[in-house]
Design an enzyme around this catalytic site. Structure first.
Site, PDB file in Angstrom:
ATOM      1  N   HIS A   1       7.193 -72.607 -32.605  1.00  0.00           N
ATOM      2  CA  HIS A   1       7.044 -73.508 -33.764  1.00  0.00           C
ATOM      3  C   HIS A   1       8.327 -73.617 -34.593  1.00  0.00           C
ATOM      4  CE1 HIS A   1       2.628 -73.284 -33.262  1.00  0.00           C
ATOM      5  NE2 HIS A   1       2.756 -71.982 -33.229  1.00  0.00           N
TER       6      HIS A   1
HETATM    7  O1  RIB Z   1       1.721 -71.972 -37.701  1.00  0.00           O
HETATM    8  C1  RIB Z   1       2.932 -71.471 -37.205  1.00  0.00           C
HETATM    9  C2  RIB Z   1       3.756 -70.888 -38.308  1.00  0.00           C
HETATM   10  O2  RIB Z   1       3.074 -69.781 -38.890  1.00  0.00           O
HETATM   11  C3  RIB Z   1       5.096 -70.309 -37.803  1.00  0.00           C
HETATM   12  O3  RIB Z   1       6.030 -70.398 -38.825  1.00  0.00           O
HETATM   13  C4  RIB Z   1       4.761 -68.878 -37.522  1.00  0.00           C
HETATM   14  O4  RIB Z   1       5.914 -68.044 -37.627  1.00  0.00           O
HETATM   15  C5  RIB Z   1       3.819 -68.581 -38.657  1.00  0.00           C
HETATM   16  O5  RIB Z   1       4.610 -68.286 -39.798  1.00  0.00           O
END
Ligand code: RIB
Ligand code: CA
Length: 320
Positions: A251
């Site tokens: 992500h």
């Molecule tokens: O939903 C994904 C996010 O939430 C990313 O930033 C992961 O590291 C968590 O922080």
């Protein structure tokens, strides 16, 4: 060259993003601030030092620790995904001689708080500084509350967070970063500085399988490769059991890619709000993407499409 400040809750995918950012000549990472999220903020700070220790750097960004709690809600963490230490349980791995396998970088923390370092950087680089948020938006909201005038000089804020036409990953409707601190996110989205959001709608298009990751890291016998492999074991096992494939979504690497290779990303303008009073929808992000009667004043660009293979190829080229 783009001057960036990264706000992060490392976090395994945060680690991927930070390593990528530090290896991107298009970016000058001026500062990195930690925030509570995947793991409590003190551990997030320790993890940041471990991540920076993986790189052979001769100069480091300014480092400061940020918020330990969301603005209103109780902190919710994600040890079940990122491991007890928030970094895939790599922080305690040891070499044969008993030393830490991934020793934290020997960096002096800034004497400033996380919020004050954000304000210091915003004032030092007016109209130039880009903030990249990889965790809950608590620090950014606090900086706005403390000195809105300085924060208005930001060039933009690139946010990993939210879910629009995709289910959430914490509840059916909410993505983790926004769910942890919806009040902060709503304040930031309505502040008026340009916002570019990389939601789950985009990040779920980039599927890094364990097979691909291991094939790539096994090409090189170096510290970064072994860290990428060691740090992802726990979260890829979580994905195997709960998401349906052995691998994970990087992500947080997407906001970095949006800055260095915008050609891999497609976005739309939208008016975005955050649910802060819902029960089933607490932390839900709502974008007005209606074809008619759409809100006339969009407050964000929302990334909806990624050239996933091109982005993954770029990622591994940069990390090797
Ligand atoms: O939903 C994904 C996010 O939430 C990313 O930033 C992961 O590291 C968590 O922080
Ligand atoms: Ca994160």
């Amino acid at each position: 060259m783009q001057r960036v400040l990264i706000d992060t809750d490392p976090g395994v995918d945060d680690a991927f993003a930070i390593l990528l950012a530090m290896r991107s000549p298009e970016l000058k990472v001026e500062a990195i601030i930690t925030v509570c999220g995947n793991t409590p903020v003190a551990q997030a700070t320790q993890n940041l030092l471990t991540i920076l220790g993986v790189l052979d750097l001769d100069e480091f960004p300014a480092i400061a620790q940020g918020a330990a709690e969301p603005l209103v809600k109780q902190l919710v963490t994600a040890a079940h995904v990122h491991g007890e230490d928030g970094l895939g349980n790599t922080s305690q791995l040891r070499c044969a001689d008993g030393n830490l396998l991934y020793a934290p970088a020997d960096i002096e923390m800034s004497p400033l708080s996380g919020v004050d370092l954000i304000l210091e950087m915003a004032a030092r680089y007016p109209d130039e500084l880009i903030i990249v948020t990889l965790g809950p938006l608590t620090n950014i909201a606090k900086a706005i509350r403390k000195d809105a005038a300085k924060m208005r000089r930001l060039q933009k804020i690139v946010v990993m967070g939210g879910a629009f036409e995709e289910y959430g990953n914490v509840t059916t409707t909410a993505e983790f970063n926004i769910f942890v601190d919806p009040h902060a996110a709503d304040e930031v989205f309505h502040f008026g500085v340009p916002i570019h959001i990389a939601p789950l709608d985009a990040t779920h298009q980039v599927v890094l399988t364990g097979e691909r990751l291991h094939a790539e890291v096994d090409k090189h016998d170096n510290k970064i490769s072994s860290f990428l492999k060691d740090s992802t074991q726990a979260c890829m096992e979580f994905y195997r059991q709960h998401v349906g494939f052995w691998g994970f979504h990087i992500h947080d690497a997407l906001p970095i890619g949006i800055l260095t290779h915008p050609e891999h990303f497609e976005s739309v303008d939208a008016y975005v709000q955050v649910e802060t009073a819902g029960v089933l929808t607490d932390g839900m992000t709502v974008a007005d993407l209606r074809r008619e009667r759409r809100h006339p004043n969009p407050n964000a660009q929302v990334c909806i499409k990624v050239a996933a293979e091109a982005f993954l190829d770029h990622f591994f080229k940069r990390l090797h």
